[in-house]
Design a protein around this motif. Structure first.
Motif, PDB file in Angstrom:
ATOM      1  N   THR A  20       0.859  -1.016   0.433  1.00 20.17           N
ATOM      2  CA  THR A  20      -0.060   0.214   0.522  1.00 20.17           C
ATOM      3  C   THR A  20       1.008   1.249   0.602  1.00 20.17           C
ATOM      4  O   THR A  20       0.448   2.085  -0.621  1.00 20.17           O
ATOM      5  CB  THR A  20      -0.367  -0.210   1.522  1.00 20.17           C
ATOM      6  OG1 THR A  20      -1.838  -1.326   1.476  1.00 20.17           O
ATOM      7  CG2 THR A  20      -1.578   1.276   1.278  1.00 20.17           C
ATOM      8  N   LYS A 104      -6.356  -2.295  13.066  1.00 20.89           N
ATOM      9  CA  LYS A 104      -6.335  -3.124  12.106  1.00 20.89           C
ATOM     10  C   LYS A 104      -7.936  -4.212  11.887  1.00 20.89           C
ATOM     11  O   LYS A 104      -8.477  -4.701  12.833  1.00 20.89           O
ATOM     12  CB  LYS A 104      -5.632  -4.920  12.224  1.00 20.89           C
ATOM     13  CG  LYS A 104      -3.711  -4.270  12.742  1.00 20.89           C
ATOM     14  CD  LYS A 104      -3.130  -5.722  12.222  1.00 20.89           C
ATOM     15  CE  LYS A 104      -1.277  -5.638  12.729  1.00 20.89           C
ATOM     16  NZ  LYS A 104      -1.231  -6.148  13.331  1.00 20.89           N
ATOM     17  N   PHE A 106      -6.859  -2.637   8.402  1.00 18.09           N
ATOM     18  CA  PHE A 106      -6.063  -1.309   7.777  1.00 18.09           C
ATOM     19  C   PHE A 106      -7.029  -0.887   6.596  1.00 18.09           C
ATOM     20  O   PHE A 106      -6.986  -2.082   5.361  1.00 18.09           O
ATOM     21  CB  PHE A 106      -5.295  -1.305   7.949  1.00 18.09           C
ATOM     22  CG  PHE A 106      -4.150  -1.689   7.213  1.00 18.09           C
ATOM     23  CD1 PHE A 106      -4.061  -0.387   5.336  1.00 18.09           C
ATOM     24  CD2 PHE A 106      -4.322  -2.529   6.875  1.00 18.09           C
ATOM     25  CE1 PHE A 106      -3.444  -0.981   4.710  1.00 18.09           C
ATOM     26  CE2 PHE A 106      -3.118  -3.094   5.799  1.00 18.09           C
ATOM     27  CZ  PHE A 106      -3.135  -2.234   4.307  1.00 18.09           C
ATOM     28  N   ASN A 107      -7.796  -0.051   6.693  1.00 19.83           N
ATOM     29  CA  ASN A 107      -8.508   0.020   5.041  1.00 19.83           C
ATOM     30  C   ASN A 107      -7.639   0.851   4.548  1.00 19.83           C
ATOM     31  O   ASN A 107      -6.802   2.068   5.674  1.00 19.83           O
ATOM     32  CB  ASN A 107      -9.839   0.981   6.315  1.00 19.83           C
ATOM     33  CG  ASN A 107     -10.209   2.172   4.060  1.00 19.83           C
ATOM     34  OD1 ASN A 107      -9.522   2.392   3.498  1.00 19.83           O
ATOM     35  ND2 ASN A 107     -11.476   1.871   4.362  1.00 19.83           N
ATOM     36  N   PRO A 108      -6.724   0.891   3.623  1.00 16.13           N
ATOM     37  CA  PRO A 108      -5.594   1.460   2.668  1.00 16.13           C
ATOM     38  C   PRO A 108      -5.845   2.760   2.782  1.00 16.13           C
ATOM     39  O   PRO A 108      -5.480   3.714   2.771  1.00 16.13           O
ATOM     40  CB  PRO A 108      -5.362   0.235   1.109  1.00 16.13           C
ATOM     41  CG  PRO A 108      -6.126  -0.921   1.883  1.00 16.13           C
ATOM     42  CD  PRO A 108      -7.113  -0.908   2.729  1.00 16.13           C
ATOM     43  N   GLU A 109      -7.143   2.884   2.614  1.00 19.56           N
ATOM     44  CA  GLU A 109      -7.315   4.756   1.590  1.00 19.56           C
ATOM     45  C   GLU A 109      -7.723   5.182   3.181  1.00 19.56           C
ATOM     46  O   GLU A 109      -6.648   6.764   3.346  1.00 19.56           O
ATOM     47  CB  GLU A 109      -9.014   4.963   1.393  1.00 19.56           C
ATOM     48  CG  GLU A 109      -8.904   4.750  -0.059  1.00 19.56           C
ATOM     49  CD  GLU A 109      -9.073   2.897   0.229  1.00 19.56           C
ATOM     50  OE1 GLU A 109      -9.533   2.378   0.748  1.00 19.56           O
ATOM     51  OE2 GLU A 109      -9.184   2.757  -1.206  1.00 19.56           O
ATOM     52  N   LYS A 110      -7.855   4.744   4.328  1.00 20.69           N
ATOM     53  CA  LYS A 110      -7.818   5.473   5.694  1.00 20.69           C
ATOM     54  C   LYS A 110      -6.120   5.402   6.151  1.00 20.69           C
ATOM     55  O   LYS A 110      -6.030   6.540   6.796  1.00 20.69           O
ATOM     56  CB  LYS A 110      -8.607   4.661   6.943  1.00 20.69           C
ATOM     57  CG  LYS A 110      -8.362   5.374   8.111  1.00 20.69           C
ATOM     58  CD  LYS A 110      -9.461   4.772   8.802  1.00 20.69           C
ATOM     59  CE  LYS A 110      -9.009   5.508  10.256  1.00 20.69           C
ATOM     60  NZ  LYS A 110     -10.023   4.631  11.269  1.00 20.69           N
TER      61      LYS A 110
END
Length: 120
Positions: A20, A104, A106-110
């Motif tokens: 990411t 976790k 985790f949201n990649p964008e966040k």
């Protein structure tokens, strides 16, 4: 672009985080426990740390405490990325010098938006 140290004993999760971050153009250093991360910190400069809490050899809270003792990393942002979302553990992280707390999975964008707010 900023350099980020990713510290997590789970190779698969570390791989997802590294993927990411690299996709967004960040340079990434990796460690699988807090002691290894401290060794890397002795030889390298980085702009942010993403660290798990529960790891063998040296946990993330101890790592953060030890990292803050080093003048070169005293003000480096440290984001804890962990499954532990208890208020007690968050308080321990804050006392150790953690900048923030992400849970976790985790949201990649966040994750990226949080990093962009912390790293200037």
């Amino acid at each position: 672009m900023a350099t980020i140290l990713v510290v997590d004993d789970s190779a698969s999760l570390r791989g997802m985080v590294v993927f990411t971050l690299k996709h967004e153009g960040y340079e990434v250093l990796e460690a699988e426990n807090g002691q290894q991360a401290l060794d890397i910190a002795a030889e390298n400069k980085f702009d942010l740390v993403l660290a798990d809490v529960n790891m063998p050899i040296m946990d993330g809270i101890t790592f953060c405490t030890e990292l803050r003792k080093r003048p070169s990393a005293r003000f480096t942002p440290v984001l804890m990325l962990t499954t532990d979302s208890s208020m007690e553990m968050k308080q321990k992280g804050k006392q150790a010098g953690a900048t923030g707390w992400l849970v976790k999975p985790f949201n990649p964008e966040k994750l990226i938006s949080t990093i962009k707010r912390v790293v200037r």
